[in-house]
Design a protein around this motif. Structure first.
Motif, PDB file in Angstrom:
ATOM      1  N   GLU A  42     -12.038  10.113  67.142  1.00  0.00           N
ATOM      2  CA  GLU A  42     -11.668   8.987  68.005  1.00  0.00           C
ATOM      3  C   GLU A  42     -12.465   7.723  67.699  1.00  0.00           C
ATOM      4  O   GLU A  42     -12.039   6.619  68.034  1.00  0.00           O
ATOM      5  CB  GLU A  42     -11.857   9.367  69.472  1.00  0.00           C
ATOM      6  N   SER A  43     -13.626   7.859  67.058  1.00  0.00           N
ATOM      7  CA  SER A  43     -14.430   6.673  66.766  1.00  0.00           C
ATOM      8  C   SER A  43     -13.697   5.725  65.820  1.00  0.00           C
ATOM      9  O   SER A  43     -13.862   4.509  65.904  1.00  0.00           O
ATOM     10  CB  SER A  43     -15.777   7.071  66.155  1.00  0.00           C
ATOM     11  N   TRP A  44     -12.861   6.273  64.930  1.00  0.00           N
ATOM     12  CA  TRP A  44     -12.084   5.414  64.034  1.00  0.00           C
ATOM     13  C   TRP A  44     -11.063   4.608  64.830  1.00  0.00           C
ATOM     14  O   TRP A  44     -10.881   3.412  64.594  1.00  0.00           O
ATOM     15  CB  TRP A  44     -11.373   6.251  62.975  1.00  0.00           C
ATOM     16  N   ARG A  45     -10.394   5.276  65.757  1.00  0.00           N
ATOM     17  CA  ARG A  45      -9.387   4.577  66.563  1.00  0.00           C
ATOM     18  C   ARG A  45     -10.042   3.460  67.377  1.00  0.00           C
ATOM     19  O   ARG A  45      -9.534   2.342  67.461  1.00  0.00           O
ATOM     20  CB  ARG A  45      -8.676   5.579  67.473  1.00  0.00           C
ATOM     21  N   ARG A  46     -11.190   3.748  67.956  1.00  0.00           N
ATOM     22  CA  ARG A  46     -11.895   2.717  68.725  1.00  0.00           C
ATOM     23  C   ARG A  46     -12.309   1.547  67.841  1.00  0.00           C
ATOM     24  O   ARG A  46     -12.165   0.385  68.228  1.00  0.00           O
ATOM     25  CB  ARG A  46     -13.129   3.333  69.408  1.00  0.00           C
ATOM     26  N   ALA A  47     -12.812   1.854  66.655  1.00  0.00           N
ATOM     27  CA  ALA A  47     -13.272   0.796  65.750  1.00  0.00           C
ATOM     28  C   ALA A  47     -12.125  -0.101  65.317  1.00  0.00           C
ATOM     29  O   ALA A  47     -12.222  -1.335  65.342  1.00  0.00           O
ATOM     30  CB  ALA A  47     -13.948   1.413  64.524  1.00  0.00           C
ATOM     31  N   ILE A  48     -11.009   0.500  64.930  1.00  0.00           N
ATOM     32  CA  ILE A  48      -9.901  -0.288  64.394  1.00  0.00           C
ATOM     33  C   ILE A  48      -9.244  -1.113  65.490  1.00  0.00           C
ATOM     34  O   ILE A  48      -8.874  -2.268  65.278  1.00  0.00           O
ATOM     35  CB  ILE A  48      -8.898   0.629  63.668  1.00  0.00           C
ATOM     36  N   ARG A  49      -9.122  -0.554  66.667  1.00  0.00           N
ATOM     37  CA  ARG A  49      -8.524  -1.337  67.760  1.00  0.00           C
ATOM     38  C   ARG A  49      -9.436  -2.493  68.169  1.00  0.00           C
ATOM     39  O   ARG A  49      -8.958  -3.549  68.573  1.00  0.00           O
ATOM     40  CB  ARG A  49      -8.193  -0.420  68.935  1.00  0.00           C
ATOM     41  N   LEU A  50     -10.755  -2.306  68.019  1.00  0.00           N
ATOM     42  CA  LEU A  50     -11.671  -3.413  68.259  1.00  0.00           C
ATOM     43  C   LEU A  50     -11.453  -4.521  67.232  1.00  0.00           C
ATOM     44  O   LEU A  50     -11.415  -5.714  67.571  1.00  0.00           O
ATOM     45  CB  LEU A  50     -13.122  -2.924  68.196  1.00  0.00           C
ATOM     46  N   LEU A  51     -11.276  -4.139  65.978  1.00  0.00           N
ATOM     47  CA  LEU A  51     -11.024  -5.126  64.925  1.00  0.00           C
ATOM     48  C   LEU A  51      -9.744  -5.898  65.201  1.00  0.00           C
ATOM     49  O   LEU A  51      -9.653  -7.098  64.942  1.00  0.00           O
ATOM     50  CB  LEU A  51     -10.939  -4.428  63.563  1.00  0.00           C
ATOM     51  N   MET A  52      -8.738  -5.200  65.715  1.00  0.00           N
ATOM     52  CA  MET A  52      -7.475  -5.850  66.028  1.00  0.00           C
ATOM     53  C   MET A  52      -7.660  -6.935  67.085  1.00  0.00           C
ATOM     54  O   MET A  52      -7.120  -8.035  66.983  1.00  0.00           O
ATOM     55  CB  MET A  52      -6.455  -4.817  66.517  1.00  0.00           C
ATOM     56  N   THR A  53      -8.433  -6.610  68.123  1.00  0.00           N
ATOM     57  CA  THR A  53      -8.619  -7.591  69.196  1.00  0.00           C
ATOM     58  C   THR A  53      -9.418  -8.793  68.715  1.00  0.00           C
ATOM     59  O   THR A  53      -9.256  -9.903  69.226  1.00  0.00           O
ATOM     60  CB  THR A  53      -9.339  -6.948  70.392  1.00  0.00           C
ATOM     61  N   LYS A  54     -10.280  -8.586  67.728  1.00  0.00           N
ATOM     62  CA  LYS A  54     -11.093  -9.680  67.209  1.00  0.00           C
ATOM     63  C   LYS A  54     -10.379 -10.469  66.115  1.00  0.00           C
ATOM     64  O   LYS A  54     -10.858 -11.520  65.683  1.00  0.00           O
ATOM     65  CB  LYS A  54     -12.410  -9.124  66.649  1.00  0.00           C
TER      66      LYS A  54
END
Length: 308
Positions: free
Chosen positions: A224-236
């Motif tokens: 799940e850490s990958w999903r959290r990281a990538i979705r954070l990148l999307m918001t930024k």
């Protein structure tokens, strides 16, 4: 050895074997032969070497004015190979294999002919388990080629981030030695080792121009850490690229992050074949082309170069 039921099917198999696969211009026959040559090359080295792992070499030329990125390995390699040229198995099984992460990252950035930048920051997300040590770590010196091909740059900062990074490496960035021409121009290349999950440490880091992860196999790991990281990148709105060995793996990773319904406001591209895949074909009868390559497929979030 292959048996055929009839002459017609034998001819069809021959045409397939001698047909060009992928975008590297190699026929299936050439690719399978290269795979065998590289396997034998590494085996001979392992049996006879006394100086440790095979070494690659650093291209020695620096561009003095901006130029488009070469279109492929076949256009990039010829002017740079040392004389006498190494065996083909060394070129593709060591040099191209080691440079694949570098050029995958470089091709995801705005081209050197864009408005000039003097500094560049890349965040490299490593697996949560870094054993065996990934290629992008063992050949960090080759990222200097980004400086060589981008004349305006004076500083390149690489941040290698994973919970598996030993905490004792976090103390201070490492300034890596550059080639004599780069040193003469006062160019520098720094490596920062960061321990922790990306979403927990990113706020304290330099804002990246690019985030990359090479073959994270995030769907297979169900991390799940990958999903959290990538979705954070999307918001930024940060440009990020991810690679995979096969098309199926790339699609699985993308679906793992996006899900069936997608994510509102997310800009996603790919998966597509990576021009800058590794050079060592690994034979695998389960794959459509009979082989797989490191970084063979790529997908990303944020604007893709050439589509802004």
């Amino acid at each position: 050895m292959v048996g055929w039921c009839c002459a017609e099917h034998e001819e069809m198999g021959k045409e397939e074997h001698e047909g060009v696969k992928g975008d590297d211009g190699f026929t299936q026959c050439q690719t399978l032969k290269l795979s065998t040559e590289i396997d034998e090359f590494h085996l001979r080295h392992a049996l006879t070497a006394v100086e440790g792992p095979l070494r690659t070499w650093m291209p020695s030329r620096l561009l003095t004015s901006p130029a488009p990125l070469p279109s492929s390995w076949s256009s990039y390699l010829p002017p740079l190979l040392p004389s006498p040229a190494p065996p083909t198995a060394h070129i593709y099984g060591v040099f191209v294999e080691a440079l694949s992460p570098v050029f995958t990252a470089l091709s995801a950035l705005p081209p050197p002919t864009s408005p000039p930048k003097t500094t560049l920051t890349i965040h490299i997300l490593l697996p949560t388990d870094v054993h065996p040590i990934p290629e992008e770590i063992t050949n960090l010196n080759l990222y200097e080629e980004i400086l060589h091909l981008t004349p305006s740059l004076t500083a390149l900062s690489l941040f290698l981030i994973s919970p598996a990074v030993p905490s004792q490496l976090n103390a201070a960035p490492t300034t890596q030695k550059t080639c004599a021409p780069c040193a003469g121009l006062h160019r520098k290349r720094e490596v920062h080792w960061i321990t922790g999950e990306y979403v927990e440490v990113v706020e304290g880091l330099e804002e990246p121009d690019l985030v990359v992860a090479f073959q994270p196999s995030m769907a297979a790991m169900e991390d799940e850490s990958w999903r959290r990281a990538i979705r954070l990148l999307m918001t930024k709105g940060v440009r990020a690229v991810f690679t995979a060995r096969t098309e199926e793996e790339a699609n699985d990773d993308l679906q793992w992050v996006v899900g069936e319904k997608g994510v509102d406001g997310m800009e996603v591209w790919g998966p597509e074949r990576n021009t800058w895949k590794g050079g060592w074909p690994r034979i695998d009868g389960w794959e459509e082309d009979g082989v797989w390559f490191t970084n063979a497929w790529v997908w990303g979030v944020g604007a893709k170069v050439g589509r802004e």
